[in-house]
Design a protein around this motif. Structure first.
Motif, short mmCIF file in Angstrom:
data_model
loop_
_atom_site.label_atom_id
_atom_site.label_comp_id
_atom_site.label_asym_id
_atom_site.label_seq_id
_atom_site.Cartn_x
_atom_site.Cartn_y
_atom_site.Cartn_z
N LYS A 1 58.30 58.80 -9.89
CA LYS A 1 57.87 60.18 -9.56
C LYS A 1 58.44 60.64 -8.22
O LYS A 1 58.86 61.79 -8.08
CB LYS A 1 56.35 60.25 -9.54
N SER A 2 58.43 59.75 -7.23
CA SER A 2 58.90 60.18 -5.90
C SER A 2 60.40 60.47 -5.92
O SER A 2 60.88 61.35 -5.20
CB SER A 2 58.58 59.13 -4.83
N SER A 3 61.18 59.76 -6.76
CA SER A 3 62.61 60.05 -6.85
C SER A 3 62.85 61.45 -7.45
O SER A 3 63.75 62.18 -7.02
CB SER A 3 63.33 58.98 -7.67
N ILE A 4 62.01 61.84 -8.42
CA ILE A 4 62.11 63.19 -9.02
C ILE A 4 61.75 64.23 -7.97
O ILE A 4 62.45 65.25 -7.80
CB ILE A 4 61.19 63.30 -10.24
N LYS A 5 60.64 64.00 -7.23
CA LYS A 5 60.18 65.00 -6.25
C LYS A 5 61.17 65.16 -5.11
O LYS A 5 61.44 66.28 -4.67
CB LYS A 5 58.81 64.60 -5.72
N ASP A 6 61.74 64.05 -4.62
CA ASP A 6 62.69 64.14 -3.52
C ASP A 6 63.99 64.82 -3.97
O ASP A 6 64.56 65.65 -3.25
CB ASP A 6 63.00 62.74 -2.97
N THR A 7 64.42 64.49 -5.18
CA THR A 7 65.65 65.11 -5.70
C THR A 7 65.44 66.60 -5.92
O THR A 7 66.30 67.43 -5.60
CB THR A 7 66.06 64.43 -7.03
#
Length: 815
Positions: free
Chosen positions: A96-102
């Protein structure tokens, strides 16, 4: 290690008995690193260190959480700043954090980013790869076009990348020379020491020895309790000298009254303790090891065998030597190690390899060692089928078997807490409250525990309170001044210092003249007044300290000005050419009379500055309603299936908070937060229920709730508590009471009793029927003569019920 554990004890820092396998080392025990005798409890050194172990063992040591930093500082002072460091940790990007940061970098709108992230299943360890297999819609989005798809494809590349760094909670590296000669280090803004650039696993592979400096709040609680015991009783408790055979302590365990003690306080554990009735320390070690996922199912069998209701059986007679203390059940890893040596002549190193392989379910190693165990066991004269069964049982249970060394160490700490609670209950509970005072829910829970133990918890008092919770000469607990929001520790210390030096304060004006007004400002005094710390000065009441008639100022403001004037007069006299008294006395200010606060107002003021009700509870005014008409409390709502058998569930409590919200579909709903003596609970009201009952959603109202446990009409059909009706608690007695019954023993009926009852029923006439039950206390048949009053009816208000309860030999009941 001996160096800093010894230094810690010399500094007055509490040191735990040890943790984990280190307690199996006799050398560690002899030189004072650990406090548990490994020979007495048959703890194995090979669990700690053996020729087959490649990596160095680490020794985890607990310090009281207030003294831990002092020990680390001592280590830095002794070995040098450049030889001591914390260990770095690396936080990686999850799915989830990789999606939000991207999404943030590619400027996808936040709502769209969150929408994509929410499609990833909420489950620990979920990766994007797993999410694509589980959620077809997400996989289609990844293969599509547009900014959302670009974000997903880029997130796949970033997943698992290092996102941030942190510091290992307790690990510390100590090197023989400058640490930079061995490993790279860095600095961190939230650390006073250097920090390794290798994380925990790599730093050990690099040959560095990790020391764990652990802070344990329980040790701080024990230390505080011992200090309070010494102050009140003059008895110095040395924890290492506490006998492990104390009768009162085992009575406490047998009754399951372990709230506030270490390791044994959960509801499930209390139930099993009541079943087991432990009478020796070995029982506690076993329960500590068994009460975990997996071995939990063995506890009933353990209980049955202890009490002789089931026969203790051993697959092989030779197993009794090591399984006798646990009634034939394999509980500890050390038992597997011992038995593999005895039954099949495994070496100490092989036994530890077996223990580790079974614990970590390494099937290849287990399969490789099995033929050796069977073959060697047969050579020792044991039947093959029995050996096969033993091995199979070990494979099933050894994965759950616990480290006996660790269980023993923590059972010692747990026993110390139970010993203090059983033998010095006020002092121990005061310590528990002190070290939980930042958590209001826990303070409320432990205050209720004190009441159930018969210990009074009193509000703050300027003549008795310490900074922390303390115990007075009558064995009552006083709330500490440090627990008051806005009071300030410096002000509390200055007050206590003055009281210690010059005796108790005789009046509020004596208090105001003596305290340091620079430390004790107007705001602090208002907090003390709100909490009731000045209630001992009976010439004034709380409202006079905090409020004033129009055009006037409060008692506190007048008193501060009075004290300042008096100090100026004294300074003026001292500076006079002739010295002596000026002859002008500063008059004590006149304080106008005011109506005092009602009980509810006083309680709300207390809650504002302490976070909870001290001198009572707003529900106290409804004690008869709660006793008579309710059949459940809010804490029982945590176990919905157990409430199903009650049929109609009746609850009473106070509204603590409300929220009026709207669903995604635009439909209104409400959240009704309520509390009673036991707990708090949130009720969710939707649709017609919300429209019908929202009029009751007012903070401070007292409600009577009726409902039933039903299956949810949607979703998976799980059980839920459904509210049927809500009434005001203040109206329930009038609506539901039809009869007041008085039970009186025939031996107590005399002219005085009759006249007393006559006076009360005449004083409180009303619509409620009155019935007398007269019985013979010496007749065990339970027969009673019921006499209905034709002439009198009463109003069963609190005044009448309190007066009846105060009469000896009269028991009243409303129905």
């Amino acid at each position: 290690m001996q160096d800093f554990t010894t230094a810690a004890r010399e500094m007055g820092v509490s040191v735990g008995p040890g943790r984990g396998s280190a307690a199996g080392s006799a050398v560690a025990y002899c030189i004072g690193i650990t406090n548990v005798d490994p020979i007495a409890y048959d703890l194995l050194f090979e669990r700690f260190l053996n020729p087959d172990r490649v990596s160095l063992p680490d020794i985890d040591i607990d310090f009281d959480d207030e003294g831990r930093d002092a020990v680390i500082k001592w280590v830095v002072d002794k070995y040098g700043f450049n030889q001591v460091s914390h260990i770095i940790t690396y936080g990686t990007m999850a799915a989830k954090s990789s999606i939000k940061d991207t999404g943030r970098v590619l400027e996808l709108p936040l709502a769209d980013t969150n929408e994509v992230a929410k499609m990833v299943p909420e489950r620990p360890g979920t990766t994007l790869d797993k999410a694509f297999k589980e959620v077809g819609e997400l996989d289609q989005l990844r293969r599509g076009k547009g900014l959302k798809s670009d974000v997903l494809r880029q997130a796949i590349k970033l997943e698992g990348s290092i996102r941030n760094t942190g510091i290992h909670a307790c690990g510390v590296i100590i090197t023989p020379d400058d640490i930079r000669k061995y490993i790279p280090v860095t600095v961190a803004k939230d650390a006073d020491l250097l920090v390794t650039q290798f994380d925990n696993s790599v730093v050990e592979d690099a040959g560095m020895l990790k020391m764990d400096f652990l802070g344990l709040k329980t040790l701080t609680i024990i230390k505080t309790a011992c200090k309070l015991i010494k102050e009140r009783h003059g008895v110095e408790i040395i924890t290492d000298d506490i006998p492990l055979t104390d009768e009162k302590t085992y009575e406490l365990y047998q009754a399951g009254k372990t709230n506030g003690t270490f390791q044994f306080e959960s509801g499930g554990m209390q139930k099993y303790l009541r079943d087991l009735k432990p009478d020796k320390f070995e029982d506690l070690i076993a329960m500590n090891a068994l009460y975990r996922p997996g071995p939990l199912e063995y506890i009933p069998e353990f209980v049955e065998r202890k009490h002789g209701r089931k026969q203790v059986e051993y697959d092989l007679p030779d197993m009794e030597e090591y399984l006798g203390e646990t009634y034939g059940i394999t509980v500890y890893q050390e038992q597997v190690m011992r038995l593999s040596q005895k039954l099949a002549n495994f070496t100490k190193g092989e036994a530890d390899v077996l223990r580790k392989a079974m614990g970590k379910k390494k099937k290849d190693i287990i399969d490789k060692m099995k033929p050796d165990f069977i073959e060697r066991g047969e050579k020792n004269g044991h039947p093959k089928d029995k050996l096969e069964k033993v091995w199979k049982d070990w494979e099933a249970f050894a994965a759950y078997a616990f480290n006996k060394s660790h269980s023993t160490c923590y059972s010692v700490v747990a026993y110390h807490t139970a010993y203090l609670k059983a033998n010095y209950p006020p002092e121990y509970m005061a310590a528990v409250l002190t070290h939980n005072q930042n958590n209001i829910e826990k303070v409320t829970f432990f205050m209720e525990e004190c009441r159930s133990m018969g210990i009074k918890v009193l509000g703050p008092d300027v003549n008795e309170s310490d900074v922390i919770f303390s115990v007075n000469d009558q064995g009552e607990i006083r709330i500490g001044l440090g627990a008051l929001k806005g009071a300030g520790e410096a002000a509390a210390l200055s007050l206590i210092e003055e009281r210690t030096a010059n005796g108790p304060f005789k009046s509020f004006f004596d208090f105001i003249e003596r305290v340091n007004l620079k430390a004790m400002n107007k705001k602090t005094m208002e907090v003390l007044a709100q909490a009731g710390a000045f209630d001992l000065f009976t010439e004034f009441h709380r409202r006079q300290y905090l409020e004033a008639p129009d055009g006037d100022v409060t008692l506190i403001e007048k008193a501060v000005k009075y004290a300042q004037k008096k100090q100026l007069e004294e300074q003026s006299a001292q500076g006079s050419l002739f010295g002596g008294d000026s002859g002008v006395d500063v008059p004590t200010p006149r304080i106008p009379e005011m109506e005092p606060y009602g009980e509810i107002q006083k309680l709300n003021l207390e809650k504002e500055v302490v976070g909870l009700f001290i001198t009572g509870h707003p529900l106290d005014q409804f004690k008869y309603e709660l006793k008579t008409y309710t059949n459940a409390t809010f804490d029982l709502l945590d176990d919905i299936p157990a409430l199903q058998s009650k049929g109609e569930v009746r609850l009473g409590g106070a509204v603590s908070d409300v929220a009026h919200r709207t669903t995604k579909n635009g439909k209104p709903f409400g959240i009704l937060n309520m509390e009673d003596y036991s707990s708090t609970h949130s009720f969710y009201l939707f649709g017609d229920d919300y429209m019908r009952l929202k009029k009751f959603m007012e903070v401070g109202w007292f409600l009577f709730i009726t409902g039933r446990v039903k299956n949810k009409p949607w979703g998976d059909g799980q059980l839920e508590f459904k509210i049927d009706a809500i009434d005001l608690l203040s109206e329930i007695r009038e609506k539901r009471t039809g009869m007041l019954s008085l039970s009186v023993p025939i031996t107590a009926v005399d002219e005085k009793l009759i006249n007393g009852l006559m006076g009360l029923v005449e004083k409180y006439p009303g619509p409620c029927d009155l019935r007398f039950n007269v019985f013979d206390p010496e007749d065990g048949s339970g027969l009673a003569v019921e006499l209905m009053s034709r002439k009198f009816k009463v109003a069963p208000g609190n005044d009448l019920l309190d007066a009846l309860e105060a009469m000896p030999n009269v028991e009243c009941k409303i129905s």
